[in-house]
Design an enzyme around this catalytic site. Structure first.
Site, PDB file in Angstrom:
ATOM      1  N   VAL A  15       0.983  -1.383  -0.050  1.00 16.68           N
ATOM      2  CA  VAL A  15       0.096   0.018   0.030  1.00 16.68           C
ATOM      3  C   VAL A  15       0.679   1.252   0.000  1.00 16.68           C
ATOM      4  O   VAL A  15       0.512   2.291  -0.877  1.00 16.68           O
ATOM      5  CB  VAL A  15      -1.054  -0.131   1.389  1.00 16.68           C
ATOM      6  CG1 VAL A  15      -1.888   1.272   1.114  1.00 16.68           C
ATOM      7  CG2 VAL A  15      -1.819  -1.341   1.271  1.00 16.68           C
ATOM      8  N   MET A  16       1.837   1.343   0.985  1.00 12.15           N
ATOM      9  CA  MET A  16       2.658   2.465   0.655  1.00 12.15           C
ATOM     10  C   MET A  16       3.388   2.822  -0.740  1.00 12.15           C
ATOM     11  O   MET A  16       3.413   3.869  -1.062  1.00 12.15           O
ATOM     12  CB  MET A  16       3.998   2.165   1.886  1.00 12.15           C
ATOM     13  CG  MET A  16       3.770   2.553   3.191  1.00 12.15           C
ATOM     14  SD  MET A  16       3.812   4.384   3.744  1.00 12.15           S
ATOM     15  CE  MET A  16       5.147   4.920   3.794  1.00 12.15           C
ATOM     16  N   GLY A  17       3.670   1.783  -1.162  1.00 11.89           N
ATOM     17  CA  GLY A  17       4.320   2.042  -2.649  1.00 11.89           C
ATOM     18  C   GLY A  17       3.426   2.456  -3.614  1.00 11.89           C
ATOM     19  O   GLY A  17       3.505   3.351  -4.239  1.00 11.89           O
ATOM     20  N   VAL A  79      10.390  -1.832  -0.528  1.00 16.78           N
ATOM     21  CA  VAL A  79      10.106  -3.483  -0.457  1.00 16.78           C
ATOM     22  C   VAL A  79      10.440  -3.463   1.223  1.00 16.78           C
ATOM     23  O   VAL A  79      11.053  -2.597   1.883  1.00 16.78           O
ATOM     24  CB  VAL A  79      10.968  -4.389  -1.168  1.00 16.78           C
ATOM     25  CG1 VAL A  79      10.416  -4.175  -2.665  1.00 16.78           C
ATOM     26  CG2 VAL A  79      12.343  -3.914  -0.915  1.00 16.78           C
ATOM     27  N   SER A 133       7.832   9.172   5.924  1.00 12.43           N
ATOM     28  CA  SER A 133       7.046   8.881   7.068  1.00 12.43           C
ATOM     29  C   SER A 133       5.599   9.675   6.879  1.00 12.43           C
ATOM     30  O   SER A 133       5.749  10.627   5.916  1.00 12.43           O
ATOM     31  CB  SER A 133       7.494   9.816   8.621  1.00 12.43           C
ATOM     32  OG  SER A 133       6.527   9.767   9.167  1.00 12.43           O
ATOM     33  N   LYS A 188      15.401   9.166  10.300  1.00 15.33           N
ATOM     34  CA  LYS A 188      13.994   8.768  10.370  1.00 15.33           C
ATOM     35  C   LYS A 188      13.963   7.791  11.500  1.00 15.33           C
ATOM     36  O   LYS A 188      12.776   7.572  12.109  1.00 15.33           O
ATOM     37  CB  LYS A 188      13.642   7.838   9.188  1.00 15.33           C
ATOM     38  CG  LYS A 188      12.471   6.856   8.929  1.00 15.33           C
ATOM     39  CD  LYS A 188      11.353   7.996   9.176  1.00 15.33           C
ATOM     40  CE  LYS A 188       9.732   7.257   8.912  1.00 15.33           C
ATOM     41  NZ  LYS A 188       9.642   6.061   9.137  1.00 15.33           N
ATOM     42  N   ASN A 192      11.082   7.943  14.634  1.00 18.55           N
ATOM     43  CA  ASN A 192      10.062   6.774  14.829  1.00 18.55           C
ATOM     44  C   ASN A 192      10.457   6.633  16.301  1.00 18.55           C
ATOM     45  O   ASN A 192       9.425   6.498  17.214  1.00 18.55           O
ATOM     46  CB  ASN A 192      10.787   5.474  14.225  1.00 18.55           C
ATOM     47  CG  ASN A 192      10.075   5.533  12.782  1.00 18.55           C
ATOM     48  OD1 ASN A 192       9.675   6.614  12.249  1.00 18.55           O
ATOM     49  ND2 ASN A 192       9.809   4.120  12.230  1.00 18.55           N
ATOM     50  N   GLU A 195       8.486   9.186  18.141  1.00 17.61           N
ATOM     51  CA  GLU A 195       7.173   8.952  17.792  1.00 17.61           C
ATOM     52  C   GLU A 195       6.484   7.915  19.003  1.00 17.61           C
ATOM     53  O   GLU A 195       5.546   8.072  19.683  1.00 17.61           O
ATOM     54  CB  GLU A 195       7.074   8.249  16.362  1.00 17.61           C
ATOM     55  CG  GLU A 195       5.659   7.684  16.009  1.00 17.61           C
ATOM     56  CD  GLU A 195       5.696   7.181  14.724  1.00 17.61           C
ATOM     57  OE1 GLU A 195       6.309   7.525  13.832  1.00 17.61           O
ATOM     58  OE2 GLU A 195       5.008   5.936  14.350  1.00 17.61           O
ATOM     59  N   LYS A 266       8.111  -2.744  15.088  1.00 20.16           N
ATOM     60  CA  LYS A 266       8.827  -3.376  14.022  1.00 20.16           C
ATOM     61  C   LYS A 266      10.327  -3.020  14.401  1.00 20.16           C
ATOM     62  O   LYS A 266      11.141  -3.611  13.428  1.00 20.16           O
ATOM     63  CB  LYS A 266       8.440  -2.503  12.960  1.00 20.16           C
ATOM     64  CG  LYS A 266       7.076  -3.067  12.268  1.00 20.16           C
ATOM     65  CD  LYS A 266       6.640  -2.711  10.984  1.00 20.16           C
ATOM     66  CE  LYS A 266       5.501  -3.205  10.321  1.00 20.16           C
ATOM     67  NZ  LYS A 266       5.185  -2.019   9.301  1.00 20.16           N
ATOM     68  N   ARG A 293       6.338  -0.769  25.788  1.00 13.04           N
ATOM     69  CA  ARG A 293       5.736  -1.924  24.888  1.00 13.04           C
ATOM     70  C   ARG A 293       6.093  -3.255  25.233  1.00 13.04           C
ATOM     71  O   ARG A 293       5.450  -4.236  25.076  1.00 13.04           O
ATOM     72  CB  ARG A 293       6.509  -1.488  23.619  1.00 13.04           C
ATOM     73  CG  ARG A 293       5.898  -0.098  22.920  1.00 13.04           C
ATOM     74  CD  ARG A 293       6.201  -0.165  21.501  1.00 13.04           C
ATOM     75  NE  ARG A 293       5.467   1.347  21.032  1.00 13.04           N
ATOM     76  CZ  ARG A 293       5.325   1.658  19.823  1.00 13.04           C
ATOM     77  NH1 ARG A 293       5.702   0.840  18.939  1.00 13.04           N
ATOM     78  NH2 ARG A 293       4.961   2.737  19.498  1.00 13.04           N
TER      79      ARG A 293
END
Ligand code: 2AM
Length: 486
Positions: A15-17, A79, A133, A188, A192, A195, A266, A293
């Site tokens: 979906v992102m791609g 990917v 992002s 990045k 995160n 975030e 992730k 987490r």
């Protein structure tokens, strides 16, 4: 099939791609797309038709895909990070020519990007690691992009990314050339990590308001909606307000109450914490969000522990004291804001430490600027960070910027009240507490570290420095202590 060569290619159509490709096409850049599983190519071509006959062309084989792009070619890969990136580079490289550019848009570990940049340079290819992002929505309508690596490669896509990125009034497109090597991926990654911190702090605000303040979901919805009109205005506060407004379609009540209290991850938060440790940069708020987490993942153990302590007379909440809701809401807002300043200070200092180690020359104010729109941590507050670095690019810590210092001083009583209340109620606020401890440690001229150093010298002869005389000292603490007793 495009008649003319296209301007750019994109490989990897999850979906992102797909969304990024459609965004690029919509901005008027004809784009070729490719995916290992060809059904996704057809899906993307269909979407391009539906979403306005966009100039997007699908290819089922890598050779015709690569050859359809104008030279020097630019191909963005979206990917999965790790081995799939290496495989995709290998597949595409067979058809690329000298001067062509490969751009990895995934959340890749920065050292992998540096390795690949060197490896593809042997074939004369240029390489960029570009953090993107904004999630799926951002990719489609304007993400924040953090490209690092070959400046020449950046120049080849600059016209595209400037248009595709989120546009923020008065501060421009949310993209800039970050720096050499893996700097784009590193920045990045820290984004995160920040975030993670933001989300944890918001979750703690929610817990205090809900568990101690006894606010209903309706009240929480209106509090967060209200907060989003002031200093806390941000994407994460906005979506949090939305979440409290959503009813469960499978039963009574609100959906948020049915969501299992287990947070997934992730890896970028963990990498941020690992890097902070590697570089000796204190990042307790971000670290506490990662630990939160991990603790959330111990659901079964927590269920058992709750039983043990209930049997021992412990309730879930330790106090029954009634609180003044209005005052509590105001205090929690201030505590959240002050905690957030500390968290960003940690993230920014981590980036600076890495930049110094690697000689990247990163500009912290520019990073705050490109995070103002498009990305998950976008917030009005980032403008204040940019201004702080504009005032002083060498600022040792955001906490000592005069504006932020003033804001913290104004909020500190409320912040302490919230943390005390949470502690006395048995509600953990690891992020807010860690931020407060960070502030209280950073602002103190003298810490109890003298004692720790004395202990180290006592048992390990690690030596110590003195406050009054230069040099390195060792004392026979044991002998003196025991002699004096005899
Ligand atoms: P797929 O649709 O063929 O699985 C996110 O999973 C994206 O990464 C998808 O576009 C997926 O392609 C792609 N991907 C994952 N592993 C890959 C690999 N080894 N080679 C090429 N693409 C891969």
């Amino acid at each position: 099939m495009a008649v003319q060569p296209t301007r750019i290619g994109l490989a990897g159509l999850a979906v992102m791609g797909q969304n990024l490709a459609l965004n690029i096409a919509e901005k008027g850049f004809p784009i070729s797309v490719y995916n290992r599983t060809t059904s996704k190519v057809d899906e993307t071509v269909e979407r391009a038709k539906k979403e306005g006959n966009l100039p997007l062309y699908g290819f089922h084989d890598p050779e015709s895909f690569v050859k359809s792009i104008q030279k020097p070619r630019v191909i963005i890969m979206l990917v999965k990070a790790g081995a799939p990136v290496d495989q995709t580079i290998k597949t595409l490289s067979a058809y690329l020519e000298k001067g062509d550019c490969i751009v990895d848009g995934g959340n890749e570990w920065y050292e992998n990007t540096e390795r690949r940049e060197k490896a593809v340079a042997e074939n004369g290819f240029l390489y960029l690691g570009m953090g993107v992002s904004g999630g799926e929505e951002g990719a489609r309508n304007g993400p924040s992009m953090m490209p690092g690596g070959s400046l020449e490669a950046y120049k080849n896509i600059e016209d595209i990314v400037l248009k595709v990125a989120a546009q923020v009034r008065d501060s421009g497109p949310c993209v800039t050339y970050i720096g050499k090597g893996g700097s784009g991926n590193f920045v990045k990654m820290v984004h995160n990590g920040i975030e993670y911190g933001d989300m944890q702090l918001i979750a703690e605000a929610y817990d205090v308001l809900k568990s101690v303040g006894k606010l209903s979901n309706e009240e929480l919805h209106s509090v967060f909606t209200d907060w989003n009109k002031g200093e806390l205005e941000s994407f994460l506060i906005e979506i949090t307000a939305d979440i409290f407004g959503i009813k469960d379609d499978k039963g009574d009540g609100h959906l948020v109450d049915k969501v299992l209290d287990k947070t997934g991850m992730k890896g970028t938060g963990k990498w941020t914490v690992q890097q902070a440790a590697e570089l000796s940069v204190p990042a307790p708020t971000i670290e506490s969000s990662l630990d939160a987490r991990f603790l959330s993942g111990l659901k079964d153990e927590r269920v058992q522990a709750a039983k043990v302590f209930k049997a021992g007379g412990f309730g879930d909440i330790l106090t029954d004291q009634t609180v003044d809701k209005k005052q509590l809401i105001d205090d929690v807002r201030k505590a959240l804001y002050a905690s957030k300043i500390c968290s960003y200070a940690q993230g920014m200092n981590l980036i600076r430490a890495k930049s110094m180690e690697k000689g990247w020359g990163l500009k912290l104010g520019e990073l705050a600027r490109i995070w103002k729109g498009g990305c998950i941590i976008r917030a009005i507050f980032l403008d204040r960070i940019k201004q702080a670095y504009d005032r002083n690019a060498e600022l040792a810590n955001l906490l000592v910027d005069p504006e932020f210092a003033k804001e913290i001083i104004e909020r500190q009583s409320a912040w302490r009240r919230v943390v005390c209340l949470a502690i006395n109620s048995g509600i953990s606020t690891p992020g807010m507490s860690a931020s407060l401890a960070y502030f209280d440690s950073y602002r103190r001229e003298r810490l109890p570290a003298n004692l720790v150093q004395a202990q180290r010298d006592y048992f390990g002869a690690h030596t110590y420095e003195r406050t009054d005389v230069e040099g390195s000292f060792h004392t026979e603490w044991f002998k003196i202590a025991r002699q004096s007793k005899i």
